[in-house]
Design a protein around this motif. Sequence first.
Motif, mmCIF file in Angstrom:
data_model
loop_
_atom_site.group_PDB
_atom_site.id
_atom_site.type_symbol
_atom_site.label_atom_id
_atom_site.label_comp_id
_atom_site.label_asym_id
_atom_site.label_seq_id
_atom_site.Cartn_x
_atom_site.Cartn_y
_atom_site.Cartn_z
ATOM 1 N N THR A 157 -28.208 27.078 -16.747
ATOM 2 C CA THR A 157 -27.762 27.480 -15.411
ATOM 3 C C THR A 157 -27.554 26.276 -14.501
ATOM 4 O O THR A 157 -26.523 26.153 -13.817
ATOM 5 N N GLY A 158 -28.541 25.374 -14.481
ATOM 6 C CA GLY A 158 -28.442 24.195 -13.614
ATOM 7 C C GLY A 158 -27.269 23.304 -13.979
ATOM 8 O O GLY A 158 -26.515 22.843 -13.112
ATOM 9 N N CYS A 159 -27.092 23.037 -15.290
ATOM 10 C CA CYS A 159 -25.994 22.167 -15.714
ATOM 11 C C CYS A 159 -24.640 22.806 -15.423
ATOM 12 O O CYS A 159 -23.685 22.121 -15.043
ATOM 13 N N ALA A 168 -38.513 28.036 -9.202
ATOM 14 C CA ALA A 168 -38.221 26.728 -9.802
ATOM 15 C C ALA A 168 -36.728 26.532 -10.037
ATOM 16 O O ALA A 168 -36.218 25.408 -10.002
ATOM 17 N N ALA A 169 -36.006 27.625 -10.271
ATOM 18 C CA ALA A 169 -34.568 27.502 -10.492
ATOM 19 C C ALA A 169 -33.853 26.980 -9.253
ATOM 20 O O ALA A 169 -32.840 26.279 -9.349
ATOM 21 N N GLY A 170 -34.366 27.301 -8.055
ATOM 22 C CA GLY A 170 -33.760 26.798 -6.825
ATOM 23 C C GLY A 170 -33.810 25.284 -6.740
ATOM 24 O O GLY A 170 -32.878 24.649 -6.240
ATOM 25 N N THR A 171 -34.892 24.702 -7.264
ATOM 26 C CA THR A 171 -34.999 23.241 -7.277
ATOM 27 C C THR A 171 -33.944 22.629 -8.178
ATOM 28 O O THR A 171 -33.274 21.651 -7.820
ATOM 29 N N VAL A 172 -33.786 23.201 -9.366
ATOM 30 C CA VAL A 172 -32.777 22.689 -10.296
ATOM 31 C C VAL A 172 -31.381 22.833 -9.697
ATOM 32 O O VAL A 172 -30.543 21.941 -9.815
ATOM 33 N N ALA A 189 -29.260 17.767 -12.549
ATOM 34 C CA ALA A 189 -29.810 19.093 -12.835
ATOM 35 C C ALA A 189 -30.533 19.097 -14.176
ATOM 36 O O ALA A 189 -31.615 19.691 -14.320
ATOM 37 N N ALA A 190 -29.959 18.448 -15.182
ATOM 38 C CA ALA A 190 -30.605 18.371 -16.487
ATOM 39 C C ALA A 190 -31.920 17.601 -16.408
ATOM 40 O O ALA A 190 -32.916 17.974 -17.054
ATOM 41 N N ALA A 191 -31.938 16.525 -15.597
ATOM 42 C CA ALA A 191 -33.181 15.751 -15.466
ATOM 43 C C ALA A 191 -34.280 16.582 -14.815
ATOM 44 O O ALA A 191 -35.429 16.594 -15.277
#
Length: 397
Positions: free
Chosen positions: A169-171, A121-125, A137-139
């Motif tokens: 991480t995403g932000c 799931a982190a790859g999607t973000v 990324a936050a959304a």
Amino acid sequence: MTDGSRTGAVGGAVAAGGMSVELPLWRAISFFRVLALGYALLRFLNSYLEFLHPVAGWIYLGALTLWTLASTRAFAGPQRCTWYVLGTDLTLVVTGIVMSGLTDSPARISHGAPTLPTIWAAGTVLGFAGKGGWRWAAAAGSVIGVANILGHGGPTGDNIHNIVLLMVTGCAIGYVIELARASEATLTRALQVEAATRERERLSRDIHDGVLQVLALVQRRGGEQGEGRGGDFAELGRLAGEQERALRALMSGGPLPAQRAALEPQDLRTLLGPYTDERITLSAPGTPVLLPAPAAGELAAAVGAAVDNVRKHAGAGARAWILVEDEPEAVTVSIRDDGPGFVPGRLGEAEQAGRLGVSQSIRGRLLDLGGTAELYSVPGEGVEVELRVPRPEEGPR
């Protein structure tokens, strides 16, 4: 390859791709998705016997594997990684999280068992971060977080910890990518300015070695030939001098003479002087008749058009008089000749025939300035043209 061409090539490469810093990040995201898929498969292989519905889990992971392999090239950069690809990615993640709550046993879920996609799931973000920055990324992280809370275990300590880690991480990656893009844009502009400066320097050398010397020679010879006689030689020398000064200003990066003149009011008398000769007489006040440069230039051009009409249509022996009246609220210029004049309706016939000298060169200019242009003529008594330009409310006198 010269320094200027090298700079232009580098600037073109950065501007065309805009990806020199981003490409390694996208490759890292694509590689991470493959590794995360392998991790998800190993975790499920190690515990699938403890699931209530392991077949559903294998079906989901099979679909996830196919999608990951099919979308690997799409994650090579933001152009290929479209919003459709990212939407499909997010849909698969949310589906896997919801299916985890349905296929896994309640005991495992309560003890913090991971979801079916796990860290995939982190790859999607990260994909949303690379495409749209930290806000997207936050959304995406928020959607995954809500699905995790509602579909798998509720708001447990492990869930909250994983969601916060995912969001941070995403932000962070999204913010870094935004900074990289801004830096590349700044670098591109700097390279373009440097390339333009080098090109200006090269042109300046060429102009200095050739054109300026020729113009200076023409100006000097024209002045020598026209000294005491005036005429075409003197005019040619004057024009050559003006062009030389304009080119020197262009080479130095300063404003052109016409641009400098546009910043200051103009004396209308100076602009009308070149239209006089032995047949054309100018009568003007003894003090400067100042108008804003654009208005003065247009008014002088309209007077020039009227004087040309006198020379063309009034006859070889006709004379003309230019009268300038400087009033507080307007400047009026009258051009009167002693030619044959014209019959009423002649101007309308000329416009219908496509001869638009009066309507465009004279009336059109005055209309653009907010002024008026009136023509009066009686056959056998010449023509009078009256041009009136209002002064600006606080314009210079």
